[in-house]
Structures are given as structure tokens and as C-alpha cells.
Design a protein around this motif. Structure first.
Motif, PDB file in Angstrom:
ATOM      1  N   GLN A  16     -22.375 -14.370  -5.411  1.00 57.52           N
ATOM      2  CA  GLN A  16     -21.248 -15.310  -5.313  1.00 57.52           C
ATOM      3  C   GLN A  16     -20.463 -15.097  -4.022  1.00 57.52           C
ATOM      4  OE1 GLN A  16     -19.071 -14.381  -8.868  1.00 57.52           O
ATOM      5  NE2 GLN A  16     -20.718 -15.065 -10.189  1.00 57.52           N
ATOM      6  N   GLY A  17     -20.872 -14.118  -3.213  1.00 57.79           N
ATOM      7  CA  GLY A  17     -20.237 -13.880  -1.924  1.00 57.79           C
ATOM      8  C   GLY A  17     -18.908 -13.171  -2.016  1.00 57.79           C
ATOM      9  N   GLY A  18     -18.851 -12.141  -2.845  1.00 62.02           N
ATOM     10  CA  GLY A  18     -17.615 -11.377  -2.985  1.00 62.02           C
ATOM     11  C   GLY A  18     -17.372 -10.447  -1.807  1.00 62.02           C
ATOM     12  N   GLY A  19     -16.160  -9.973  -1.701  1.00 61.74           N
ATOM     13  CA  GLY A  19     -15.805  -8.975  -0.686  1.00 61.74           C
ATOM     14  C   GLY A  19     -15.158  -7.790  -1.368  1.00 61.74           C
ATOM     15  N   LYS A  53     -11.249   1.709  -3.907  1.00 63.30           N
ATOM     16  CA  LYS A  53     -11.926   0.508  -3.419  1.00 63.30           C
ATOM     17  C   LYS A  53     -12.273  -0.386  -4.605  1.00 63.30           C
ATOM     18  CE  LYS A  53     -15.289  -0.737   0.088  1.00 63.30           C
ATOM     19  NZ  LYS A  53     -16.375  -0.327   0.963  1.00 63.30           N
ATOM     20  N   ILE A  54     -11.976  -1.656  -4.456  1.00 62.38           N
ATOM     21  CA  ILE A  54     -12.310  -2.631  -5.496  1.00 62.38           C
ATOM     22  C   ILE A  54     -13.429  -3.510  -4.936  1.00 62.38           C
ATOM     23  CG2 ILE A  54     -11.396  -4.402  -7.049  1.00 62.38           C
ATOM     24  CD1 ILE A  54      -8.565  -3.285  -6.406  1.00 62.38           C
ATOM     25  N   GLU A  55     -14.544  -3.559  -5.648  1.00 60.83           N
ATOM     26  CA  GLU A  55     -15.734  -4.259  -5.135  1.00 60.83           C
ATOM     27  C   GLU A  55     -15.875  -5.651  -5.757  1.00 60.83           C
ATOM     28  OE1 GLU A  55     -17.777  -2.570  -3.025  1.00 60.83           O
ATOM     29  OE2 GLU A  55     -17.596  -0.428  -3.511  1.00 60.83           O
ATOM     30  N   ASN A  56     -16.669  -6.468  -5.066  1.00 58.53           N
ATOM     31  CA  ASN A  56     -17.084  -7.787  -5.588  1.00 58.53           C
ATOM     32  C   ASN A  56     -15.928  -8.701  -5.963  1.00 58.53           C
ATOM     33  OD1 ASN A  56     -19.801  -7.037  -5.340  1.00 58.53           O
ATOM     34  ND2 ASN A  56     -19.760  -6.031  -7.337  1.00 58.53           N
ATOM     35  N   GLN A 113     -17.048  -8.635   3.377  1.00 57.85           N
ATOM     36  CA  GLN A 113     -16.199  -7.782   4.215  1.00 57.85           C
ATOM     37  C   GLN A 113     -15.234  -6.963   3.370  1.00 57.85           C
ATOM     38  OE1 GLN A 113     -14.283  -9.883   7.437  1.00 57.85           O
ATOM     39  NE2 GLN A 113     -16.131 -11.058   7.897  1.00 57.85           N
ATOM     40  N   THR A 114     -14.695  -5.915   4.016  1.00 69.33           N
ATOM     41  CA  THR A 114     -13.717  -5.084   3.324  1.00 69.33           C
ATOM     42  C   THR A 114     -12.327  -5.380   3.877  1.00 69.33           C
ATOM     43  OG1 THR A 114     -15.357  -3.350   2.974  1.00 69.33           O
ATOM     44  CG2 THR A 114     -13.057  -2.702   2.808  1.00 69.33           C
ATOM     45  N   ALA A 115     -11.459  -5.856   3.012  1.00 65.86           N
ATOM     46  CA  ALA A 115     -10.071  -6.113   3.407  1.00 65.86           C
ATOM     47  C   ALA A 115      -9.262  -4.854   3.111  1.00 65.86           C
ATOM     48  CB  ALA A 115      -9.533  -7.282   2.610  1.00 65.86           C
ATOM     49  N   LYS A 116      -8.478  -4.419   4.094  1.00 61.90           N
ATOM     50  CA  LYS A 116      -7.690  -3.196   3.884  1.00 61.90           C
ATOM     51  C   LYS A 116      -6.241  -3.546   3.591  1.00 61.90           C
ATOM     52  CE  LYS A 116     -10.630  -0.027   6.177  1.00 61.90           C
ATOM     53  NZ  LYS A 116     -10.782   1.206   6.908  1.00 61.90           N
TER      54      LYS A 116
END
Ligand SMILES: [Cu+2]
Length: 233
Positions: free
Chosen positions: A30-33, A191-194, A222-225
Motif C-alpha cells: 500500500q506504499g507505507g512509510g 520506530k513505527i513502520e508501515n 521513506q522515514t519521517a523523523k
């Protein structure tokens, strides 16, 4: 010809195996980040020390109540970070909390609504006493022979847990309405995935330092900080 067929069939199997191994999970499809949260506390740790005169073989003669745990780089441990507007199915993994060395381990556990296993790794009597409003309260003995008890929390809420046998024992069970959460480690990071792409409100909760909220934009793959600094009260 038969040999060629066998080789081709073999290759097909190998290719199939690779395809399976490399197949993206449903959330990735589903294109999660991801969201990487960094929670800091610019104050001193709050750790109460007290003498123990009961079950000292398992509990020790001195213990601590860890109210504010500050690790490396001012990182705040035991904070629950979650996507405030999150929606999603429960996680498949069962949550677990252990009464070990007369402490709740981990100190804070987060879960989606459903069952949690409560272990007693000490060879002594413990008790589970929950302070909740949305879920029924539990006040049950967990004798030494009852190594695992399963309890259900169906409604989202953050629940305080104590053991009435050992007055210092304190833990928290955070029942979240969706799977987008994490608990900070000793460096204050989780970290929270997907996470579905888009703008989200991210919330931090800490047992004594309260709540904070920030907006973060998640982009696919991508990973949002996001950084928080909790203030003392
Ligand atoms: Cu106990």
C-alpha cells in the motif's frame, strides 16, 4: 529431455522461493512509510530507591521505582508514541508482560485490543491489579505455579498495573486502537513502520510527563523523523 524438464522445474521452484521471499507485505504494497520518533527530556531522571523486606531472594534487598528514565543523549525511555489519527487492524503478535525480579518487565507495554499474556517468572506469589475505566478492572493473584495468565483488554486506554503483594511494583499497559505505535527505548527512540502516507498527528504519552502532539508528513518508502522534548511538571 526429461533431464531438461527436471532442471527447469527445479529452477521454477527456486524462482518461486525467491519471489515469495522478496514479496512485499500487504502494508508495503500500500506504499507505507515509517516514523522515527526521538523523545528527549531535559531534566534529571526520577528513580525512587527503596528497601525491600519481603521475598528478598527474588526481589533483592533494595529496589527501584523508575518514574522517569533518561538514557544516553537525554533520551526518554518508556514513552508511548502513536499516530493519533491512526486506523488499522490489530497486530497479530500477542503482547506480553512479565513479573520478573519483582518488577513489571517491560515497564510499559503497548498492544492493540485483545489478549495479553502476563507471566510470572519469579517463583513467588504475585498479583495483577489494574486501574482502568474503559475495561473491567482486574485484581487477581498469580501464584508461583501460574506461570502464564491471559487477560483481555478490549477498549483502548492506558492502564496502570500494580502488584498488591509488592507495593513498589508498577507497570503500564497501553491499549491502542490501531497498530501504529511504539515505546521508546533507553535512547528515547522508537520506530513505527508501515504508516499510511499523508499528514499525521503523532502523540507522545509518558506516565509522569504527560502528553505532546506534533504533525508529521509520511511519504511512501521513506522515514519521517519527529522529535519531542518533554517538560517536567
Ligand atoms: Cu509482586
Amino acid at each position: 529431455m526429461r533431464k531438461v524438464c527436471a532442471v527447469l522445474a527445479g529452477l521454477g521452484l527456486i524462482a518461486g522461493a525467491f519471489a515469495l521471499a522478496g514479496r512485499p507485505g500487504p502494508a508495503t504494497a500500500q506504499g507505507g512509510g515509517s516514523i522515527e520518533a526521538d523523545v528527549k527530556y531535559n531534566g534529571a531522571p526520577v528513580v525512587e530507591k527503596l528497601k525491600v523486606n519481603k521475598d528478598t531472594e527474588k526481589c533483592g534487598t533494595e529496589t527501584t521505582i523508575e518514574k522517569v528514565v533518561v538514557g544516553g543523549n537525554k533520551g526518554l525511555a518508556n514513552a508511548v508514541v502513536s499516530v493519533a489519527d491512526g486506523k488499522g487492524a490489530p497486530t497479530a503478535k500477542k503482547a506480553s508482560i512479565d513479573q520478573k525480579g519483582c518488577k513489571f518487565n517491560p515497564h510499559v507495554v503497548a498492544m492493540t485490543p485483545g489478549e495479553i499474556e502476563i507471566k510470572n517468572s519469579d517463583d513467588i506469589l504475585h498479583n495483577i491489579h489494574t486501574y482502568s475505566t474503559a475495561n473491567p478492572s482486574i485484581n487477581k493473584a498469580q501464584p508461583k505455579f501460574k506461570k502464564v495468565m491471559n487477560e483481555k483488554f478490549e477498549k483502548p486506554e492506558i492502564i496502570k498495573v500494580t502488584c498488591d503483594v509488592h507495593s513498589w511494583m508498577l507497570g503500564w499497559i497501553a491499549v491502542m486502537p490501531h497498530p501504529f505505535f511504539g515505546v521508546t527505548d533507553n535512547n528515547g527512540v522508537t520506530k513505527i513502520e508501515n504508516v499510511p502516507p499523508g499528514k499525521h498527528k503523532v502523540e507522545v504519552w509518558h506516565e509522569t510527563l504527560g502528553k505532546q502532539e506534533k504533525e508529521v508528513e509520511v511519504k511512501a518508502g521513506q522515514t519521517a523523523k519527529v522529535s519531542f522534548e518533554m517538560k517536567g511538571k
